[in-house]
Write an enzyme that holds these catalytic residues in place. Sequence first.
Site: not given
Length: 493
Positions: A180, A255, A289, A387
């Site tokens: 997906k 992750e 990331c 973030e």
Amino acid sequence: MAELKTYRYFAGNAWHEPATGRWFDSENPATGEVWARVPDCGAEDVARAVAAAKAAFHDGSWGRMMPAERGRVLRRIGDVISAHAERLGAVELRDNGRLPNIAPGLKPGGWQVDSFHYYAGMCDKLEGRLIPAEVPDMHNYLTWEPFGVVALILPWNSPVGTLIWKLAPCLAAGNTVVIKPSEQASCSTLDLMAVLEEAGLPPGVVNVVTGFGPTTGEPLIDHPDVRMVSFTGGAAGGRAAATIAARQVKPTVMELGGKSPQIVLPDADLDLAVNGIAAGIFPAGGQSCISGSRLLVHRSVINAFTERLVKVVRKARTGPPDDPASQIGPIANRPHYEAILRRIAAAEAAGHRLLLDGRTACRDKGYYIGPTIFADVPNASELAQNEVFGPVVSTEAWDAETEVIRTANDTPYGLAAGIWSRDVAKAMRMAGRIEAGTVYINNYFNAATQSPVGGWKQSGHGRENGWEGMRAFLQTKSVWLATDPHQPDPFPA
């Protein structure tokens, strides 16, 4: 305007229109224009894909295939992807705009596509283990076996690269998959399926459904025939996926996000540090990331460091991916572009000193933000703790080693960190005290198929790449064999 490309989803080695009868648009972030239509899959489409994957595992040739033959299939996959590297790179660039292009990593010898060759070699190396259990007349051994159907959930910032990290070890372990991709970047994954058809994969081994989290992702993760989930994305999405998986106690590898610190010591080579830090953040627009966007610089060198950083980064050319002069492409999608602009405005309103304003790169068309640098940003602030996932960095001065270690670890994340120092012994000592899955010393942003990647704390759990990356897609079975079968009556008269 060119005619829109209409995609279908992929299940059982066939292309299908969504049962919902709905599609959604994909925008080219370089222009803001719609260029493709992507299937908006629902529960019925998910069920079809999962059924195809289940049949391939239990009833098809894949589930019975010898490990060495699986290895040969993986090598063919790698070779076929390499042959179409430019095509896949062009689609992904049009779909998410990120520079640098993925094509070099997919060409022969490229480290991303080499994952298939690396894990192909592992397929027939799972030799099991004999356990010296302290039980007489028993032979106890363990085996590693695939889960069956695995759901692979992808992010929008690097869909094909992230997929390869997951797909190669997952298939090597013997699983089948339903992928997906993010609704913000699905096209390159769908194009990859057309490429994989040339590799001769048995029907149902790899399937793709596209759509949104609540209507596509949730029924996929929650499907009873999906036995394991691998997810890459933001922390909020990871928590949602983990909650759904927990309903049936499904194992997950995650992750997630990061707010990675980069520590610059007073003895650091400042030119090396500036170049390394800038290269590890800005070319991809901060949309990674592990971007080390929280700069912790010793007070004695922070002025010299920031002056050099601004001087180097100011030269970066932000522009369309099809312009050879561009060094930084657009932000990958409109919602994220707007979110970054809000973060920059909030940081400015909070009083943080703005040294370089990337909003000067904004255009009438497309989603462009240039490198943005804030100074004197306390670690407790919104900007330092959350973030941004964009080309925005903050700096903060420190005085003592114990202080900077505490500051570096004072975050809910723990994905990566960087240390810049000529004193290797000190840098190694500090690396041992940093709470992160990866620590770079005098370099940043490197990766290799052989080296495991993953996070601590809210940056996730489990690992991708290396042996541990394959181990994540295997479950352990312990078998007890009686070598001298005897079983006394448990209820003697």
